[in-house]
Design a protein around this motif. Structure first.
Motif, PDB file in Angstrom:
ATOM      1  N   ILE A  63       0.838  -1.198   0.000  1.00  0.00           N
ATOM      2  CA  ILE A  63       0.000   0.000   0.000  1.00  0.00           C
ATOM      3  C   ILE A  63       0.871   1.245   0.000  1.00  0.00           C
ATOM      4  CG2 ILE A  63      -0.216   0.075   2.513  1.00  0.00           C
ATOM      5  CD1 ILE A  63      -2.982   0.976   0.005  1.00  0.00           C
ATOM      6  N   GLY A  64       2.015   1.162   0.677  1.00  0.00           N
ATOM      7  CA  GLY A  64       2.936   2.293   0.706  1.00  0.00           C
ATOM      8  C   GLY A  64       3.525   2.577  -0.664  1.00  0.00           C
ATOM      9  N   LYS A  65       3.848   1.505  -1.404  1.00  0.00           N
ATOM     10  CA  LYS A  65       4.403   1.668  -2.748  1.00  0.00           C
ATOM     11  C   LYS A  65       3.413   2.369  -3.653  1.00  0.00           C
ATOM     12  CE  LYS A  65       7.144  -2.610  -2.534  1.00  0.00           C
ATOM     13  NZ  LYS A  65       7.352  -3.941  -3.144  1.00  0.00           N
ATOM     14  N   PHE A  66       2.162   1.934  -3.583  1.00  0.00           N
ATOM     15  CA  PHE A  66       1.149   2.525  -4.447  1.00  0.00           C
ATOM     16  C   PHE A  66       0.825   3.955  -4.033  1.00  0.00           C
ATOM     17  CE2 PHE A  66       0.765  -1.635  -6.075  1.00  0.00           C
ATOM     18  CZ  PHE A  66       0.009  -1.588  -7.238  1.00  0.00           C
ATOM     19  N   SER A  67       0.817   4.222  -2.744  1.00  0.00           N
ATOM     20  CA  SER A  67       0.550   5.576  -2.271  1.00  0.00           C
ATOM     21  C   SER A  67       1.619   6.533  -2.789  1.00  0.00           C
ATOM     22  CB  SER A  67       0.520   5.611  -0.735  1.00  0.00           C
ATOM     23  OG  SER A  67      -0.574   4.889  -0.240  1.00  0.00           O
ATOM     24  N   GLU A  68       2.877   6.084  -2.723  1.00  0.00           N
ATOM     25  CA  GLU A  68       3.972   6.917  -3.226  1.00  0.00           C
ATOM     26  C   GLU A  68       3.858   7.088  -4.731  1.00  0.00           C
ATOM     27  OE1 GLU A  68       8.869   7.095  -3.192  1.00  0.00           O
ATOM     28  OE2 GLU A  68       7.822   5.426  -2.220  1.00  0.00           O
ATOM     29  N   LEU A  69       3.470   6.007  -5.399  1.00  0.00           N
ATOM     30  CA  LEU A  69       3.308   6.040  -6.854  1.00  0.00           C
ATOM     31  C   LEU A  69       2.306   7.113  -7.266  1.00  0.00           C
ATOM     32  CD1 LEU A  69       3.462   4.676  -9.760  1.00  0.00           C
ATOM     33  CD2 LEU A  69       1.576   3.257  -8.985  1.00  0.00           C
ATOM     34  N   PHE A  70       1.131   7.079  -6.683  1.00  0.00           N
ATOM     35  CA  PHE A  70       0.077   8.009  -7.084  1.00  0.00           C
ATOM     36  C   PHE A  70       0.349   9.434  -6.599  1.00  0.00           C
ATOM     37  CE2 PHE A  70      -2.305   3.958  -7.373  1.00  0.00           C
ATOM     38  CZ  PHE A  70      -2.715   4.071  -8.689  1.00  0.00           C
ATOM     39  N   SER A  71       1.245   9.570  -5.643  1.00  0.00           N
ATOM     40  CA  SER A  71       1.568  10.902  -5.129  1.00  0.00           C
ATOM     41  C   SER A  71       2.596  11.623  -5.997  1.00  0.00           C
ATOM     42  CB  SER A  71       2.107  10.801  -3.697  1.00  0.00           C
ATOM     43  OG  SER A  71       1.128  10.303  -2.827  1.00  0.00           O
ATOM     44  N   HIS A  72       3.468  10.873  -6.674  1.00  0.00           N
ATOM     45  CA  HIS A  72       4.607  11.486  -7.361  1.00  0.00           C
ATOM     46  C   HIS A  72       4.655  11.275  -8.876  1.00  0.00           C
ATOM     47  CE1 HIS A  72       6.013  11.101  -3.131  1.00  0.00           C
ATOM     48  NE2 HIS A  72       6.521  12.282  -3.375  1.00  0.00           N
ATOM     49  N   ILE A  73       3.904  10.317  -9.393  1.00  0.00           N
ATOM     50  CA  ILE A  73       3.960  10.032 -10.827  1.00  0.00           C
ATOM     51  C   ILE A  73       2.713  10.593 -11.495  1.00  0.00           C
ATOM     52  CG2 ILE A  73       4.013   8.208 -12.566  1.00  0.00           C
ATOM     53  CD1 ILE A  73       5.593   6.522 -10.663  1.00  0.00           C
ATOM     54  N   PRO A  74       2.868  11.281 -12.629  1.00  0.00           N
ATOM     55  CA  PRO A  74       1.713  11.836 -13.332  1.00  0.00           C
ATOM     56  C   PRO A  74       0.667  10.762 -13.623  1.00  0.00           C
ATOM     57  CG  PRO A  74       3.730  12.699 -14.273  1.00  0.00           C
ATOM     58  CD  PRO A  74       4.148  11.626 -13.305  1.00  0.00           C
TER      59      PRO A  74
END
Length: 280
Positions: A57-68
């Protein structure tokens, strides 16, 4: 489902009545929404569920926070295409890794920084289906962004598909495994002085055996037994056993791996099977 976090207008993190967390994608699903608001389930286009305490969940949260978001949607489209072509469901973690990779590719393209994978030849030889899918992925990226990439970029994308099909500790393990298998094939080439038929079923089965053989060695799962059958195979397939010994010596010298009698037996039999058709 109740919102825990709004990433943007189209992506939110929610939790259901059982405490299961999910990341939802959908046009306008997070528009003017706040934590503790209820979600309009009719807007859900894509859903990613996570078990309690799942570190992903942390990986995906970071993904959606920083990647367009457009890069994530592009990666998702490519993943769906790959699953259709490979006829296999990929691990959902591939969305995070491939989105990050594609986003970085597009950033590099702006600086005319196009990279070539050092394992391109090995990837083409070991994973031809994944490589061909990745070539099509480059076309999809070009259609969506107008940016054309060198074919060499497909090799790196292919590794994401390979990594998502097998249980793995990550991309680093997949890259190392690919490199080692490539070196094993080199040893076989110099031993037999032949090119192995890569379109055969025996070759595909052989590569699968090597992949799990290498993964067992990397994990330290070595089991030594008194395998009487190996004595018979040594005599019957003496040249194939000699090739297996070369591989064993290489792995011991390079990685300090101990190849058991059981592994030597199956390695010899697989080598015989994949080379006998070519030599006949």
């Amino acid at each position: 489902m109740i919102i825990k976090k709004v990433f943007n207008n189209n992506v939110v993190l929610v939790v259901d009545s059982q405490g299961i967390e999910s990341i939802l994608m959908g046009k306008g699903i997070g528009f003017q929404k706040f934590p503790k608001d209820a979600i309009d389930e009719s807007l859900i286009e894509k859903r990613f569920d996570f078990n309690s305490g799942d570190g992903n969940i942390g990986k995906f949260s970071e993904l959606f926070s920083h990647i367009p978001e457009e890069d994530i949607r592009l990666a998702d489209e490519i993943i769906q295409f790959a699953e259709s072509e490979l006829q296999q469901k990929l691990n959902q973690n591939v969305l995070a890794t491939l989105s990050d990779h594609i986003s970085y590719m597009l950033q590099r393209a702006k600086d005319d920084a196009f990279l070539k994978s050092p394992l391109q030849w090995e990837i083409q030889q070991l994973y031809p289906k994944e490589y061909q899918v990745s070539l099509q992925a480059l076309k999809i990226i070009q259609e969506k962004t107008g940016i054309s990439f060198l074919k060499s970029e497909a090799a790196s994308i292919a590794l994401h598909f390979v990594n998502a099909q097998v249980e793995s500790d990550g991309m680093e393990e997949t890259v190392l495994c690919t490199d080692i298998i490539g070196k094993i094939l080199d040893i076989m080439f110099y031993h037999y002085q032949i090119e192995i038929e890569k379109d055969s079923f025996n070759y595909t089965r052989f590569i699968t055996h090597l992949r799990y053989f290498v993964k067992r060695q990397m994990a330290g799962n070595v089991m030594e037994t008194d395998n009487v059958l190996l004595d018979t195979v040594k005599v019957k397939y003496d040249n194939d056993y000699a090739c297996a010994l070369r591989i064993k010596d290489f792995l011991k010298e390079k990685y300090r791996w101990i190849v058991s009698s059981d592994e030597m037996l199956y390695l010899t039999l697989h080598i015989h099977r994949v080379t006998s058709r070519t030599l006949s």
